[in-house]
Design an enzyme around this catalytic site. Structure first.
Site, PDB file in Angstrom:
ATOM      1  N   TYR A  33       0.826  -1.205   0.000  1.00 52.08           N
ATOM      2  CA  TYR A  33       0.000   0.000   0.000  1.00 52.08           C
ATOM      3  C   TYR A  33       0.858   1.253   0.000  1.00 52.08           C
ATOM      4  O   TYR A  33       2.064   1.196   0.222  1.00 52.08           O
ATOM      5  CB  TYR A  33      -0.964  -0.006   1.191  1.00 52.08           C
ATOM      6  CG  TYR A  33      -0.342   0.341   2.541  1.00 52.08           C
ATOM      7  CD1 TYR A  33       0.497  -0.557   3.194  1.00 52.08           C
ATOM      8  CD2 TYR A  33      -0.599   1.565   3.162  1.00 52.08           C
ATOM      9  CE1 TYR A  33       1.053  -0.243   4.424  1.00 52.08           C
ATOM     10  CE2 TYR A  33      -0.050   1.883   4.395  1.00 52.08           C
ATOM     11  CZ  TYR A  33       0.781   0.982   5.026  1.00 52.08           C
ATOM     12  OH  TYR A  33       1.334   1.294   6.240  1.00 52.08           O
ATOM     13  N   ARG A  52       8.286   3.982  -4.695  1.00 54.47           N
ATOM     14  CA  ARG A  52       8.365   2.988  -3.607  1.00 54.47           C
ATOM     15  C   ARG A  52       7.361   1.861  -3.847  1.00 54.47           C
ATOM     16  O   ARG A  52       7.635   0.695  -3.563  1.00 54.47           O
ATOM     17  CB  ARG A  52       8.134   3.648  -2.246  1.00 54.47           C
ATOM     18  CG  ARG A  52       8.344   2.654  -1.095  1.00 54.47           C
ATOM     19  CD  ARG A  52       8.291   3.311   0.262  1.00 54.47           C
ATOM     20  NE  ARG A  52       7.003   3.929   0.495  1.00 54.47           N
ATOM     21  CZ  ARG A  52       6.743   4.759   1.505  1.00 54.47           C
ATOM     22  NH1 ARG A  52       7.697   5.077   2.373  1.00 54.47           N
ATOM     23  NH2 ARG A  52       5.552   5.285   1.665  1.00 54.47           N
ATOM     24  N   ARG A 100      -7.044 -20.796  -1.766  1.00 60.26           N
ATOM     25  CA  ARG A 100      -6.035 -20.599  -0.723  1.00 60.26           C
ATOM     26  C   ARG A 100      -4.862 -21.576  -0.874  1.00 60.26           C
ATOM     27  O   ARG A 100      -5.057 -22.783  -0.921  1.00 60.26           O
ATOM     28  CB  ARG A 100      -6.659 -20.751   0.667  1.00 60.26           C
ATOM     29  CG  ARG A 100      -5.666 -20.415   1.782  1.00 60.26           C
ATOM     30  CD  ARG A 100      -6.294 -20.466   3.160  1.00 60.26           C
ATOM     31  NE  ARG A 100      -5.331 -20.053   4.168  1.00 60.26           N
ATOM     32  CZ  ARG A 100      -4.468 -20.889   4.765  1.00 60.26           C
ATOM     33  NH1 ARG A 100      -4.474 -22.168   4.469  1.00 60.26           N
ATOM     34  NH2 ARG A 100      -3.617 -20.426   5.661  1.00 60.26           N
ATOM     35  N   LYS A 147       6.478  -2.005   1.905  1.00 59.75           N
ATOM     36  CA  LYS A 147       5.291  -1.426   2.572  1.00 59.75           C
ATOM     37  C   LYS A 147       4.099  -2.369   2.423  1.00 59.75           C
ATOM     38  O   LYS A 147       3.216  -2.150   1.597  1.00 59.75           O
ATOM     39  CB  LYS A 147       5.008  -0.027   1.997  1.00 59.75           C
ATOM     40  CG  LYS A 147       4.102   0.813   2.902  1.00 59.75           C
ATOM     41  CD  LYS A 147       4.211   2.268   2.540  1.00 59.75           C
ATOM     42  CE  LYS A 147       3.179   3.142   3.234  1.00 59.75           C
ATOM     43  NZ  LYS A 147       3.294   3.179   4.675  1.00 59.75           N
ATOM     44  N   GLU A 179      12.004   2.650  14.447  1.00 57.41           N
ATOM     45  CA  GLU A 179      11.142   3.720  13.916  1.00 57.41           C
ATOM     46  C   GLU A 179       9.863   3.752  14.733  1.00 57.41           C
ATOM     47  O   GLU A 179       9.689   2.965  15.665  1.00 57.41           O
ATOM     48  CB  GLU A 179      10.850   3.492  12.429  1.00 57.41           C
ATOM     49  CG  GLU A 179      10.117   2.189  12.162  1.00 57.41           C
ATOM     50  CD  GLU A 179       9.909   1.895  10.668  1.00 57.41           C
ATOM     51  OE1 GLU A 179       9.801   2.829   9.875  1.00 57.41           O
ATOM     52  OE2 GLU A 179       9.832   0.697  10.320  1.00 57.41           O
TER      53      GLU A 179
HETATM   54  N1  PDD Z   1       2.885   5.090   7.361  1.00 58.72           N
HETATM   55  N2  PDD Z   1       7.553   3.829   8.940  1.00 58.72           N
HETATM   56  C1  PDD Z   1       6.418   3.115   8.939  1.00 58.72           C
HETATM   57  C2  PDD Z   1       6.409   1.812   9.653  1.00 58.72           C
HETATM   58  C3  PDD Z   1       5.271   3.593   8.284  1.00 58.72           C
HETATM   59  O1  PDD Z   1       4.133   2.865   8.271  1.00 58.72           O
HETATM   60  C4  PDD Z   1       5.329   4.872   7.638  1.00 58.72           C
HETATM   61  C5  PDD Z   1       4.149   5.439   6.903  1.00 58.72           C
HETATM   62  C6  PDD Z   1       6.543   5.590   7.673  1.00 58.72           C
HETATM   63  C7  PDD Z   1       6.703   6.927   6.993  1.00 58.72           C
HETATM   64  O2  PDD Z   1       6.722   6.796   5.580  1.00 58.72           O
HETATM   65  P1  PDD Z   1       6.228   7.986   4.630  1.00 58.72           P
HETATM   66  O3  PDD Z   1       6.993   9.197   5.033  1.00 58.72           O
HETATM   67  O4  PDD Z   1       6.572   7.524   3.281  1.00 58.72           O
HETATM   68  O5  PDD Z   1       4.741   8.145   4.873  1.00 58.72           O
HETATM   69  C8  PDD Z   1       7.630   5.032   8.321  1.00 58.72           C
HETATM   70  C9  PDD Z   1       1.710   5.498   6.639  1.00 58.72           C
HETATM   71  C10 PDD Z   1       1.514   6.958   6.605  1.00 58.72           C
HETATM   72  C11 PDD Z   1       0.490   4.727   7.142  1.00 58.72           C
HETATM   73  O6  PDD Z   1       0.653   3.541   7.369  1.00 58.72           O
HETATM   74  O7  PDD Z   1      -0.612   5.287   7.274  1.00 58.72           O
END
Ligand code: PDD
Length: 283
Positions: A33, A52, A100, A147, A179
């Protein structure tokens, strides 16, 4: 209000968009996503999110869905149809529906869906007063650079934070902060901005990349290195970055007040710079 959403080539009322119970996103969290922010009805950092997304698909050997080349147009159309001024566009791609099986299906058609969320991004309580975080063990899988939609642990972390009277959790592995549960984490010592370097241990934030670039251009000092929870608790300032928060000051960590307990100078300046520069580049 009923939103218009996008699913596999169609713009539909949100209650008419349906996905198969065999979709691998549903059964196996086999999906990726992106969240792209909208400010003044325009998209921020669209190219970064698209790059990304392509990388996430590649790392998982997932095919691009039909409509991939029209993603900018689809984002813009959804923003227009739903009259979004501030908020974001959520995009998800899964490997598609198949009986599945752990083995990737050979001929599944990827599912592509997008929807908008309108919400204030600029003058929020957290941006004015700062936010608080707790620490939680980072027990996520080892490919946090992809992601994926496996968001149960981040969700549990937000609940742990809430139960502790805090806003979010910073994750800790082998004695170092990786993070935030859905954002990148930073501390400030003197005037130096410290944040963990890029690896598979963290998501390579699109906001992080631009923010560090703008900070360098503004002659701010940056150190990309691991930092410990103790260092964080005694830092002069702390903040997070993500598409939905931009730069958000952190004023309390595990109950310890950071600096004066109000948003610090460096964090506030970075927030201003980030919002100004992103606005200029919005499309
Ligand atoms: N989250 N680290 C994690 C684990 C994240 O899920 C996100 C973003 C970031 C920051 O990435 P970016 O600057 O590209 O948004 C770092 C999004 C916003 C979410 O899950 O809603």
């Amino acid at each position: 209000m009923m939103r218009t959403v996008y699913l596999n080539g169609e713009y539909l009322p949100e209650n008419e968009a349906k996905v198969s119970i065999f979709d691998r996103g549903f059964l196996m969290a086999d999906g990726v996503y992106e969240v792209t922010s909208v400010l003044d009805g325009k998209l921020l950092e669209f190219d970064g999110h698209l790059k990304r997304l392509e990388r996430s698909l590649g790392e998982l050997d997932m095919d691009k869905p039909e409509g991939f080349d029209d993603l900018l147009e689809i984002h813009r159309e959804l923003v227009r149809l739903n009259d979004v001024d501030q908020g974001g566009v959520y995009l998800q791609i899964t490997r598609g529906a198949a009986d599945r099986d752990f083995v990737y299906p050979k001929d599944a058609t990827p599912t592509l869906c997008l929807f908008t969320q309108s919400k204030p991004l600029l003058d929020t309580d957290a941006s004015k007063n700062g936010m608080s975080v707790i620490f939680a063990d980072d027990i996520r899988w080892g490919r946090r650079d992809i992601k994926t939609v496996q968001l149960l642990y981040p969700s549990m972390c937000k609940m742990m934070a809430k139960a502790a009277g805090a806003d979010d959790a910073w994750l800790v592995e082998d004695g170092f902060v990786t993070e935030g549960s859905s954002n990148n984490a930073y501390i400030v010592k003197g005037n130096k901005i410290i944040t963990r370097g890029l690896s598979n241990d963290i998501l390579h934030g699109i906001t992080r990349a631009s923010l560090l670039k703008y900070a360098k251009e503004s002659q701010m000092e940056i150190e990309e290195r691991n930092f410990t929870p103790d260092e964080a608790k005694t830092a002069d300032e702390a903040f997070i970055s993500s598409a939905s928060t931009f730069v958000m000051p952190v004023v309390k960590i595990e109950g310890e007040t950071i600096g004066e307990g109000t948003p610090g100078k460096v964090s506030q300046r970075l927030r201003e710079i980030y919002i100004d520069e992103s606005r200029k580049r919005a499309i």
